[in-house]
Motif scaffolding. Structure first.
Motif, mmCIF file in Angstrom:
data_model
loop_
_atom_site.group_PDB
_atom_site.id
_atom_site.type_symbol
_atom_site.label_atom_id
_atom_site.label_comp_id
_atom_site.label_asym_id
_atom_site.label_seq_id
_atom_site.Cartn_x
_atom_site.Cartn_y
_atom_site.Cartn_z
ATOM 1 N N GLU A 169 0.834 -1.212 0.000
ATOM 2 C CA GLU A 169 0.000 0.000 0.000
ATOM 3 C C GLU A 169 0.866 1.259 0.000
ATOM 4 O O GLU A 169 0.535 2.243 -0.673
ATOM 5 C CB GLU A 169 -0.927 -0.020 1.218
ATOM 6 C CG GLU A 169 -1.993 -1.110 1.144
ATOM 7 C CD GLU A 169 -2.888 -1.104 2.363
ATOM 8 O OE1 GLU A 169 -2.726 -0.204 3.221
ATOM 9 O OE2 GLU A 169 -3.760 -1.997 2.460
ATOM 10 N N GLU A 202 -6.149 -1.580 -9.121
ATOM 11 C CA GLU A 202 -6.450 -0.831 -7.885
ATOM 12 C C GLU A 202 -7.957 -0.738 -7.675
ATOM 13 O O GLU A 202 -8.462 -0.933 -6.557
ATOM 14 C CB GLU A 202 -5.860 0.576 -7.964
ATOM 15 C CG GLU A 202 -4.408 0.686 -7.577
ATOM 16 C CD GLU A 202 -4.008 2.131 -7.437
ATOM 17 O OE1 GLU A 202 -4.272 2.722 -6.370
ATOM 18 O OE2 GLU A 202 -3.455 2.696 -8.413
ATOM 19 N N GLN A 205 -9.344 -3.679 -6.294
ATOM 20 C CA GLN A 205 -8.720 -4.027 -5.014
ATOM 21 C C GLN A 205 -7.692 -5.163 -5.128
ATOM 22 O O GLN A 205 -7.407 -5.848 -4.149
ATOM 23 C CB GLN A 205 -9.781 -4.393 -3.977
ATOM 24 C CG GLN A 205 -10.682 -3.236 -3.577
ATOM 25 C CD GLN A 205 -9.888 -2.075 -2.936
ATOM 26 O OE1 GLN A 205 -9.202 -2.258 -1.935
ATOM 27 N NE2 GLN A 205 -9.978 -0.891 -3.529
ATOM 28 N N MET A 207 -4.462 -5.172 -5.068
ATOM 29 C CA MET A 207 -3.398 -4.219 -4.759
ATOM 30 C C MET A 207 -1.995 -4.742 -5.076
ATOM 31 O O MET A 207 -1.131 -3.995 -5.541
ATOM 32 C CB MET A 207 -3.487 -3.792 -3.288
ATOM 33 C CG MET A 207 -4.865 -3.247 -2.904
ATOM 34 S SD MET A 207 -5.445 -1.936 -4.019
ATOM 35 C CE MET A 207 -4.506 -0.548 -3.408
#
Length: 223
Positions: A169, A202, A205, A207
């Motif tokens: 993140e 993104e 999700q 990531m």
């Protein structure tokens, strides 16, 4: 009867002569063809040997030039670039791309960019494409360097290599910051489709996938 036999013998002899002449002509033709093939093979072998010798000489000269690119004197590194271009344009492109990314001296990086610009106007299509790609890299890395963003790119790569979710993140956050500070012209130098894919990951999700695509997007600009 004797005249008839004599005539038949003469006709047979004429046929034999004609056949022999035809065979001789055919043998001569075959020999000529075979000789030509042998000569061509010899010529091809000679040409191939000459090419091999030239490639070997070029490789030896390339190796002899390598110390110039790590020489502490700026002028030696610059001269090495121009010698590389005259020796082998593909080799010059690889060296120039390496120097424009890593050399600490701005004048050397600028000369590397100059070499790439020169090669992009000549040579084969493949070499031109590599030179143009290198020139784009120079433009982008110059802006990253001027804006102090190279260290950010390296930091983001480090977070991804760490492999933990918080690092992923953080890496994406850093990449967002880098992208937001780039000019439109610099952004055009990035792989647009890869950037779009990273943003889509993104949104979904995904990531880790997104972070790794950002990493590939900037992998040539980290330290």
């Amino acid at each position: 009867m004797e005249n008839k036999e004599t005539k038949e013998k003469i006709d047979t002899w004429h046929k034999i002569q004609i056949s022999a002449q035809a065979i001789i002509a055919l043998v001569g033709l075959v020999f000529t063809i075979l000789f030509g093939i042998m000569q061509q093979k010899n010529a091809d072998a000679t040409i191939q040997l000459a090419r091999s010798n030239i490639e070997l000489s070029k490789s030896q000269l390339q190796v002899s030039l390598l110390p110039a690119f790590t020489n502490k004197h700026v002028c030696q590194r610059a001269v090495g670039l121009f010698l590389a271009k005259n020796l082998d344009e593909e080799f010059a492109v690889e060296v120039a791309r390496a120097l424009l990314m890593s050399d600490s001296d701005k004048s050397v990086r600028e000369k590397a960019r100059l070499i790439l610009g020169m090669v992009s106007q000549s040579g084969s299509d493949e070499i031109k494409e590599k030179a143009q790609k290198g020139a784009h890299q120079y433009d982008l890395v110059s802006e990253l360097r001027e804006r102090g963003l190279l260290k950010n790119v390296s930091e983001a790569q480090g977070h991804i290599d760490g492999g933990n979710p918080s690092g992923i993140e953080k890496a994406i956050e850093i990449y967002h910051e880098v992208i937001s500070q780039l000019s439109d012209s610099a952004l055009e130098k990035l792989d647009r489709s890869l950037l779009i894919d990273a943003r889509e990951d993104e949104r979904l999700q995904h990531m880790e996938h997104a972070a790794r695509k950002y990493r590939v997007l900037f992998q040539e600009y980290g330290n």
